[in-house]
Design a protein around this motif. Structure first.
Motif, PDB file in Angstrom:
ATOM      1  N   ALA A  14       4.122   6.148   3.252  1.00  0.00           N
ATOM      2  CA  ALA A  14       4.981   5.264   2.645  1.00  0.00           C
ATOM      3  C   ALA A  14       4.367   4.459   1.426  1.00  0.00           C
ATOM      4  CB  ALA A  14       5.561   4.167   3.702  1.00  0.00           C
ATOM      5  N   VAL A  15       5.155   4.029   0.603  1.00  0.00           N
ATOM      6  CA  VAL A  15       4.505   3.129  -0.351  1.00  0.00           C
ATOM      7  C   VAL A  15       5.210   1.726  -0.300  1.00  0.00           C
ATOM      8  CG1 VAL A  15       4.305   2.672  -2.796  1.00  0.00           C
ATOM      9  CG2 VAL A  15       4.476   5.198  -2.128  1.00  0.00           C
ATOM     10  N   VAL A  16       4.446   0.797   0.007  1.00  0.00           N
ATOM     11  CA  VAL A  16       4.964  -0.439   0.375  1.00  0.00           C
ATOM     12  C   VAL A  16       4.649  -1.496  -0.950  1.00  0.00           C
ATOM     13  CG1 VAL A  16       4.799  -2.510   2.011  1.00  0.00           C
ATOM     14  CG2 VAL A  16       4.442   0.014   2.765  1.00  0.00           C
ATOM     15  N   GLN A  17       5.577  -2.528  -1.035  1.00  0.00           N
ATOM     16  CA  GLN A  17       5.314  -3.459  -2.212  1.00  0.00           C
ATOM     17  C   GLN A  17       5.194  -4.744  -1.359  1.00  0.00           C
ATOM     18  OE1 GLN A  17       8.836  -4.572  -4.866  1.00  0.00           O
ATOM     19  NE2 GLN A  17       6.892  -4.537  -6.793  1.00  0.00           N
ATOM     20  N   LEU A  18       4.115  -5.600  -2.088  1.00  0.00           N
ATOM     21  CA  LEU A  18       3.969  -7.030  -1.125  1.00  0.00           C
ATOM     22  C   LEU A  18       3.795  -7.775  -2.589  1.00  0.00           C
ATOM     23  CD1 LEU A  18       1.315  -6.295   1.370  1.00  0.00           C
ATOM     24  CD2 LEU A  18       3.879  -6.386   1.724  1.00  0.00           C
ATOM     25  N   GLY A  19       3.738  -9.020  -2.397  1.00  0.00           N
ATOM     26  CA  GLY A  19       3.752  -9.977  -3.404  1.00  0.00           C
ATOM     27  C   GLY A  19       2.288 -10.001  -3.949  1.00  0.00           C
ATOM     28  N   PRO A  20       2.233 -10.723  -4.943  1.00  0.00           N
ATOM     29  CA  PRO A  20       0.914 -10.882  -5.710  1.00  0.00           C
ATOM     30  C   PRO A  20      -0.115 -11.479  -4.549  1.00  0.00           C
ATOM     31  CG  PRO A  20       2.240 -12.145  -6.899  1.00  0.00           C
ATOM     32  CD  PRO A  20       2.992 -11.362  -5.948  1.00  0.00           C
ATOM     33  N   GLY A  21      -1.513 -11.149  -4.640  1.00  0.00           N
ATOM     34  CA  GLY A  21      -2.249 -11.732  -3.704  1.00  0.00           C
ATOM     35  C   GLY A  21      -2.264 -11.477  -2.452  1.00  0.00           C
ATOM     36  N   ALA A  22      -1.264 -10.740  -1.939  1.00  0.00           N
ATOM     37  CA  ALA A  22      -1.012 -10.575  -0.352  1.00  0.00           C
ATOM     38  C   ALA A  22      -2.116 -10.070   0.215  1.00  0.00           C
ATOM     39  CB  ALA A  22       0.330  -9.689  -0.454  1.00  0.00           C
ATOM     40  N   SER A  31      -5.013   5.918   7.412  1.00  0.00           N
ATOM     41  CA  SER A  31      -4.097   7.218   7.676  1.00  0.00           C
ATOM     42  C   SER A  31      -4.814   8.316   6.693  1.00  0.00           C
ATOM     43  CB  SER A  31      -2.661   7.153   7.086  1.00  0.00           C
ATOM     44  OG  SER A  31      -2.614   6.718   5.716  1.00  0.00           O
ATOM     45  N   SER A  32      -4.421   9.238   6.347  1.00  0.00           N
ATOM     46  CA  SER A  32      -4.920  10.484   5.772  1.00  0.00           C
ATOM     47  C   SER A  32      -5.363   9.942   4.295  1.00  0.00           C
ATOM     48  CB  SER A  32      -4.053  11.760   5.686  1.00  0.00           C
ATOM     49  OG  SER A  32      -2.711  11.428   5.121  1.00  0.00           O
ATOM     50  N   ILE A  33      -4.493   9.072   3.716  1.00  0.00           N
ATOM     51  CA  ILE A  33      -4.855   8.287   2.518  1.00  0.00           C
ATOM     52  C   ILE A  33      -4.274   6.885   2.752  1.00  0.00           C
ATOM     53  CG2 ILE A  33      -2.873   9.194   1.539  1.00  0.00           C
ATOM     54  CD1 ILE A  33      -4.227   8.585  -1.309  1.00  0.00           C
ATOM     55  N   PHE A  34      -5.062   5.965   2.441  1.00  0.00           N
ATOM     56  CA  PHE A  34      -4.632   4.472   2.661  1.00  0.00           C
ATOM     57  C   PHE A  34      -5.284   3.895   1.316  1.00  0.00           C
ATOM     58  CE2 PHE A  34      -6.164  -0.014   3.518  1.00  0.00           C
ATOM     59  CZ  PHE A  34      -5.089  -0.327   4.225  1.00  0.00           C
ATOM     60  N   SER A  35      -4.545   3.356   0.497  1.00  0.00           N
ATOM     61  CA  SER A  35      -4.757   2.776  -0.832  1.00  0.00           C
ATOM     62  C   SER A  35      -4.070   1.405  -1.096  1.00  0.00           C
ATOM     63  CB  SER A  35      -4.344   3.739  -1.724  1.00  0.00           C
ATOM     64  OG  SER A  35      -4.398   3.337  -3.253  1.00  0.00           O
ATOM     65  N   VAL A  36      -4.856   0.605  -1.618  1.00  0.00           N
ATOM     66  CA  VAL A  36      -4.253  -0.806  -1.958  1.00  0.00           C
ATOM     67  C   VAL A  36      -4.589  -0.965  -3.507  1.00  0.00           C
ATOM     68  CG1 VAL A  36      -4.455  -3.341  -1.548  1.00  0.00           C
ATOM     69  CG2 VAL A  36      -4.950  -1.795   0.365  1.00  0.00           C
ATOM     70  N   THR A  37      -3.610  -1.260  -4.260  1.00  0.00           N
ATOM     71  CA  THR A  37      -3.571  -1.656  -5.741  1.00  0.00           C
ATOM     72  C   THR A  37      -3.080  -2.733  -6.041  1.00  0.00           C
ATOM     73  OG1 THR A  37      -3.373   0.756  -6.250  1.00  0.00           O
ATOM     74  CG2 THR A  37      -3.025  -0.778  -7.944  1.00  0.00           C
ATOM     75  N   ALA A  38      -3.626  -3.751  -6.507  1.00  0.00           N
ATOM     76  CA  ALA A  38      -3.322  -5.098  -6.747  1.00  0.00           C
ATOM     77  C   ALA A  38      -3.254  -5.469  -8.355  1.00  0.00           C
ATOM     78  CB  ALA A  38      -4.307  -6.060  -6.104  1.00  0.00           C
ATOM     79  N   THR A  39      -2.164  -6.068  -8.552  1.00  0.00           N
ATOM     80  CA  THR A  39      -2.110  -6.642  -9.878  1.00  0.00           C
ATOM     81  C   THR A  39      -1.873  -8.062  -9.999  1.00  0.00           C
ATOM     82  OG1 THR A  39       0.386  -6.186 -10.096  1.00  0.00           O
ATOM     83  CG2 THR A  39      -1.416  -4.199 -10.726  1.00  0.00           C
ATOM     84  N   VAL A  46      -0.476   2.263   0.055  1.00  0.00           N
ATOM     85  CA  VAL A  46       0.009   3.341   0.449  1.00  0.00           C
ATOM     86  C   VAL A  46      -0.666   3.724   1.739  1.00  0.00           C
ATOM     87  CG1 VAL A  46      -0.205   6.127   0.325  1.00  0.00           C
ATOM     88  CG2 VAL A  46       0.131   4.860  -1.912  1.00  0.00           C
ATOM     89  N   CYS A  47       0.185   3.781   2.713  1.00  0.00           N
ATOM     90  CA  CYS A  47      -0.139   4.057   4.219  1.00  0.00           C
ATOM     91  C   CYS A  47       0.718   4.923   5.267  1.00  0.00           C
ATOM     92  CB  CYS A  47      -0.299   2.487   4.871  1.00  0.00           C
ATOM     93  SG  CYS A  47       1.335   1.779   4.762  1.00  0.00           S
ATOM     94  N   ALA A  48       0.201   5.086   6.387  1.00  0.00           N
ATOM     95  CA  ALA A  48       1.292   5.574   7.152  1.00  0.00           C
ATOM     96  C   ALA A  48       2.625   5.254   7.372  1.00  0.00           C
ATOM     97  CB  ALA A  48       0.494   5.897   8.752  1.00  0.00           C
ATOM     98  N   ALA A  49       3.864   5.917   7.220  1.00  0.00           N
ATOM     99  CA  ALA A  49       4.951   5.360   7.348  1.00  0.00           C
ATOM    100  C   ALA A  49       5.399   4.853   8.554  1.00  0.00           C
ATOM    101  CB  ALA A  49       6.098   6.588   6.829  1.00  0.00           C
ATOM    102  N   ARG A  50       4.711   5.684   9.930  1.00  0.00           N
ATOM    103  CA  ARG A  50       5.156   5.145  11.008  1.00  0.00           C
ATOM    104  C   ARG A  50       4.991   3.790  11.486  1.00  0.00           C
ATOM    105  NH1 ARG A  50       0.453   7.859  11.360  1.00  0.00           N
ATOM    106  NH2 ARG A  50      -1.365   6.466  11.964  1.00  0.00           N
ATOM    107  N   SER A  51       4.254   2.863  10.811  1.00  0.00           N
ATOM    108  CA  SER A  51       4.114   1.640  11.378  1.00  0.00           C
ATOM    109  C   SER A  51       4.554   0.269  10.215  1.00  0.00           C
ATOM    110  CB  SER A  51       2.537   1.071  11.377  1.00  0.00           C
ATOM    111  OG  SER A  51       1.897   2.021  12.160  1.00  0.00           O
TER     112      SER A  51
END
Length: 138
Positions: A14-22, A31-39, A46-51
């Motif tokens: 899943a691709v999840v959107q959180l607020g700035p500075g979250a 998960s197989s890929i775990f990514s955090v991009t902050a602006t 990007v994380c496992a969809a199951r949770s």
């Protein structure tokens, strides 16, 4: 044109959107890929969809493909100056009408496609001379 080998991961992402500075939530497990991009305007995960909780702003399900560097190749070393990897892989998907969420790490590129379009993406890549294989667990 250069051809590439991609590995397909079975895990649903899943691709999840959180607020700035979250802060990274506890449910955003590895998960197989775990990514955090902050602006300055958002934090994307990007994380496992199951949770991912239903109340979180997210888009899923996605299937991840990773570009496999050839053994001993410096093709994905950022200092090597390689160009055109993503265009070679994204153009066939655009022609096939497959949307993408692309990520890059220091060592390679990752392409997430909607899970329902994963087979269509594979077919488009194969027609363009690229190879697809199941991911090998690390």
């Amino acid at each position: 044109m250069t051809s590439y080998t991609l590995s397909r991961f079975p895990e649903t992402l899943a691709v999840v959107q959180l607020g700035p500075g979250a802060e990274i939530p506890t449910w955003a497990e590895s998960s197989s890929i775990f990514s955090v991009t902050a602006t300055a305007t958002e934090t994307s995960i990007v994380c496992a969809a199951r949770s991912v909780p239903a109340k979180a702003r997210h888009d899923k399900p996605y299937t991840a493909f990773v570009v496999v560097p050839e053994a001993g190749s410096a093709d994905f070393d950022l200092s090597s100056g390689v160009t055109g990897v993503l265009v070679a892989l994204l153009a066939p998907l655009a022609d096939a009408g497959v949307s993408v969420f692309a990520l890059s790490t220091f060592g390679t590129d990752w392409i997430l496609v909607p899970k329902n379009d994963a087979d269509k993406a594979e077919e488009a890549w194969r027609r363009s001379g690229h190879a697809i294989a199941p991911a090998v667990p690390a």
